[in-house]
Design an enzyme around this catalytic site. Structure first.
Site, short mmCIF file in Angstrom:
data_model
loop_
_atom_site.label_atom_id
_atom_site.label_comp_id
_atom_site.label_asym_id
_atom_site.label_seq_id
_atom_site.Cartn_x
_atom_site.Cartn_y
_atom_site.Cartn_z
N GLU A 25 -0.87 -1.57 2.58
CA GLU A 25 -0.22 -0.92 3.72
C GLU A 25 -0.66 -1.65 4.99
O GLU A 25 -1.85 -1.93 5.16
CB GLU A 25 -0.67 0.55 3.75
N PHE B 105 -4.52 -1.55 -1.61
CA PHE B 105 -4.88 -0.48 -2.56
C PHE B 105 -4.59 -0.80 -4.01
O PHE B 105 -4.98 -0.05 -4.90
CB PHE B 105 -4.27 0.87 -2.16
N LYS C 248 0.30 12.48 -3.94
CA LYS C 248 -0.02 12.37 -2.52
C LYS C 248 -0.29 13.73 -1.93
O LYS C 248 0.41 14.71 -2.24
CB LYS C 248 1.07 11.64 -1.75
N LYS D 293 -4.44 7.80 2.46
CA LYS D 293 -3.00 7.48 2.55
C LYS D 293 -2.71 7.14 4.00
O LYS D 293 -2.68 8.01 4.86
CB LYS D 293 -2.14 8.67 2.09
N ARG E 29 8.51 6.28 -9.76
CA ARG E 29 7.75 7.36 -9.12
C ARG E 29 7.00 8.01 -10.26
O ARG E 29 7.61 8.46 -11.22
CB ARG E 29 8.73 8.34 -8.46
N ARG F 18 4.59 -0.40 4.03
CA ARG F 18 4.19 -0.97 2.74
C ARG F 18 4.43 -2.46 2.71
O ARG F 18 5.53 -2.92 3.04
CB ARG F 18 5.00 -0.30 1.63
P1 ATP Z 1 6.30 8.90 2.49
O1 ATP Z 1 7.36 9.45 3.36
O2 ATP Z 1 5.09 9.75 2.40
O3 ATP Z 1 6.00 7.46 2.77
P2 ATP Z 1 7.68 7.93 0.24
O4 ATP Z 1 8.79 8.58 -0.48
O5 ATP Z 1 8.00 6.79 1.12
O6 ATP Z 1 6.93 9.02 1.08
P3 ATP Z 1 5.40 8.29 -1.35
O7 ATP Z 1 5.20 8.01 -2.78
O8 ATP Z 1 5.53 9.68 -0.97
O9 ATP Z 1 6.62 7.46 -0.81
O10 ATP Z 1 4.23 7.68 -0.48
C1 ATP Z 1 3.85 6.40 -0.76
C2 ATP Z 1 3.74 5.60 0.50
O11 ATP Z 1 2.47 5.80 1.12
C3 ATP Z 1 3.72 4.18 0.05
O12 ATP Z 1 5.01 3.67 0.05
C4 ATP Z 1 2.80 3.47 1.01
O13 ATP Z 1 3.59 2.86 2.01
C5 ATP Z 1 1.96 4.55 1.62
N1 ATP Z 1 0.53 4.48 1.31
C6 ATP Z 1 -0.47 4.56 2.21
N2 ATP Z 1 -1.66 4.51 1.64
C7 ATP Z 1 -1.46 4.39 0.31
C8 ATP Z 1 -2.34 4.32 -0.81
N3 ATP Z 1 -3.66 4.36 -0.69
N4 ATP Z 1 -1.75 4.22 -2.03
C9 ATP Z 1 -0.42 4.19 -2.19
N5 ATP Z 1 0.45 4.26 -1.15
C10 ATP Z 1 -0.07 4.37 0.09
#
Ligand code: ATP
Length: 576
Positions: free
Chosen positions: A316, A357, A438, A266, A432, A271
């Site tokens: 990403e 990804f 995560k 991650k 979601r 994104r």
């Molecule tokens: P966060 O604050 O952790 O970004 P969030 O609410 O924005 O949380 P989450 O579902 O928690 O969203 O985390 C997803 C985010 O992690 C994605 O929006 C993406 O930008 C990032 N990311 C990084 N690596 C990956 C991966 N391998 N697969 C999916 N998302 C990833």
């Protein structure tokens, strides 16, 4: 359709907080919309375009005050005073136009089509004389409306309609209006066949997630359910991305997701959804904004690395240290997103690496309904080895030790953590999902919007400090959860700072009471805290203990994307 009919519906929707009632009012209007159906769907959400089109009207409160003064004959000071009392320029417009229209007769009956055309002209007008032209368009519109119409027209122009027409309400209204029979909904809007209703809702939602356009969705629904099922992704138009839930450990994730599980780094970046259509590359943010111009380097890498003729990738973009090539945290590249000038130079100063990804579309076929394992396989055949455009580091394993080691290795290499993903899962845009978990090392921060602040004193004078934070309740309304004054830097070069947040918030000030100001929601930040407490001091019923601002998330998250009360309740339960 006459614009007054739409405004009467706005008023009805505005008069109730019950979602079901709002849905019925909208459904009734949609049924009688005729040729204006598409435009009415946009205007019902206070827009002129579908959600994927980010063109804005960009009209300031100041300009509206000027127009209102001109049209009504009142002084600007008088209008400002009523604005301070009501906090809503729509209501101010209603009052001033109402007193004026007692003497004047309208010269023209406004249609929805005409209002939409004029609003589109406002959005497109640019250049030196643009303010005068916009002013003329608005005053012409205002001279042909009643008080009620003026209220909603001004709110629309300011992009603050806020009558509670959230996406789920629009979707349900479209079903009620055009697919009631298939969805088992009777003439009184009562659901008589729950199973049919759930099935049709899912089909309509799936269609919407592919196009992000309620206008097209409603027109298609009017033709029938079969047509809805045929809706496909369009290359070049952004699709909402998929998100995951927070988990605890790789071992637990293995238990939840059925072995073997896909584990993937991650990355802490930004994104990006990358569309390739022959030679044309388009890049969108998770807020569906087109940022292609800001990332010429990513466009070049994508052209070199992607072997397919057309494709949509989920990825990403991570900031790199230009000297050492090491990963840098998100803040490092965040400034590239809004950049309008010297783009090439900034790209050299703040280089990025892209980690892909997922894949949603390849060579004229949607692939999002294939299993994740299959999609990964397709991905491997879609991307050439490239120094700065690579596949996310991934393993598939059922072994606890291997999974735990992968996680430790990720943290050691400086990435945020790992994602555990169910290998049989499909890609579900805009949701979601429980199939992505995560795993991060840190206490989960929350995303909030700022609704109030105080002007600082002493060495902080001239800056806004002490920010009132809000999350969303069940209905998507904002409710407060605490105040924060720490986490920001004093100097801009050190990161997210008081001067920067002041610059962002100042245009959003709605009311002033001494040192305190009320802020129009529009700046979203991520905050961390020591603990959640139950508290009657804030509308949400919770308070954040020792909160601290971590970063600005406005580029990535709209007000609708901030944390909601369900999530807060979940965190509270876990904490207890
Ligand atoms: P966060 O604050 O952790 O970004 P969030 O609410 O924005 O949380 P989450 O579902 O928690 O969203 O985390 C997803 C985010 O992690 C994605 O929006 C993406 O930008 C990032 N990311 C990084 N690596 C990956 C991966 N391998 N697969 C999916 N998302 C990833």
């Amino acid at each position: 359709m006459e614009y007054s009919v739409l405004c009467q519906t706005y008023a009805r929707i505005d008069s109730t907080s019950k979602r079901l009632e709002k849905t019925r009012f909208i459904a009734e209007l949609l049924k009688q919309s005729g040729e204006s159906l598409r435009l009415i769907c946009y205007l019902l959400q206070g827009r002129i375009h579908p959600a994927w089109n980010k063109e804005v009207l960009g009209i300031s409160h100041k300009l509206i005050i000027k127009v209102l003064a001109q049209v009504s004959g009142s002084s600007t000071q008088h209008i400002e005073r009523t604005w301070e009392q009501t906090g809503d320029l729509g209501i101010v417009a209603e009052q001033h136009i109402r007193s004026r229209t007692q003497e004047t007769l309208f010269s023209q009956t406004l249609t929805v089509q005409h209002v939409h055309t004029q609003l589109s002209r406002i959005a497109q007008t640019q250049g030196v004389k643009s303010t005068d032209i916009k002013l003329k368009i608005i005053s012409e519109l205002l001279s042909n409306v009643s008080g009620q119409e003026a209220k909603y027209l001004i709110r629309t122009i300011l992009e603050q309609l806020r009558i509670g027409t959230a996406d789920a309400t629009m979707r349900d209204a479209i079903i009620y209006a055009f697919l009631a029979q298939e969805a088992g909904v009777d003439a009184n809007y009562t659901i008589t066949e729950r199973e049919a209703y759930t099935r049709v809702t899912t089909q309509v939602q799936n269609a919407y997630d592919r196009i992000n356009d309620f206008g097209v969705l409603a027109e298609t629904a009017r033709k029938g359910l079969e047509e809805i099922k045929q809706i496909r992704i369009t290359l070049g138009k952004p699709i909402k991305i998929m998100l995951g839930y927070k988990g605890t450990t790789p071992t637990n994730a293995l238990k939840t997701l059925d072995k073997p599980v896909l584990f993937q780094y991650k990355y802490d970046g930004f994104r990006v959804e990358i569309h390739k259509q022959d030679d044309e590359i388009t890049i969108f943010t998770r807020r569906l904004e087109n940022v292609t111009e800001q990332f010429p380097d990513v466009v070049a890498y994508a052209r070199e690395a992607i072997t397919a003729r057309n494709v949509i990738l989920d990825a990403e973009a991570i900031g790199l240290d230009k000297h050492t090539g090491a990963y840098k945290p998100f803040q490092h590249i965040s400034q590239r997103i809004r950049r309008k000038h010297s783009i090439e130079e900034v790209a050299k100063e703040l280089p990025v690496e892209v980690r892909v990804f997922d894949i949603l579309y390849k060579d004229d076929e949607e692939v999002l309904e294939h299993s994740l394992e299959h999609r990964q396989h397709i991905l491997e055949q879609t991307i050439h080895n490239h120094k700065q455009f690579l596949l996310a580091h991934t393993i598939i394993t059922g072994d606890e030790k291997e999974a735990e080691e992968f996680y430790t290795q990720a943290l050691r290499e400086g990435v945020e953590g790992v994602f555990a993903k169910k290998i049989t899962s499909t890609y579900q845009p805009g949701t979601r999902v429980g199939t992505w978990i995560k795993l991060k090392d840190t206490h989960e921060p929350i995303d909030v919007t700022i609704v109030g602040a105080e002007w600082g004193e002493g060495k902080r004078s001239g800056w806004l400090t002490s920010f009132t934070l809000a999350i969303q309740d069940e209905e998507g309304n904002l409710c407060t959860i605490g105040k924060v004054g720490t986490g920001l830097k004093e100097k801009e070069e050190e990161g997210f700072s008081f001067p920067e947040i002041t610059r962002l918030l100042e245009p959003l000030i709605r009311e002033k009471k001494g040192k305190e100001v009320v802020i129009e929601p529009g700046v979203q930040v991520e905050v961390t805290y020591e603990e959640l407490q139950k508290s009657s001091a804030y509308d949400s019923g919770y308070a954040l203990r020792f909160p601290r601002i971590l970063r600005n998330r406005t580029e990535e998250k709209n007000v609708e994307d901030i944390t909601n009360i369900h999530y807060i309740e979940q965190i509270y339960r876990e904490q207890e």
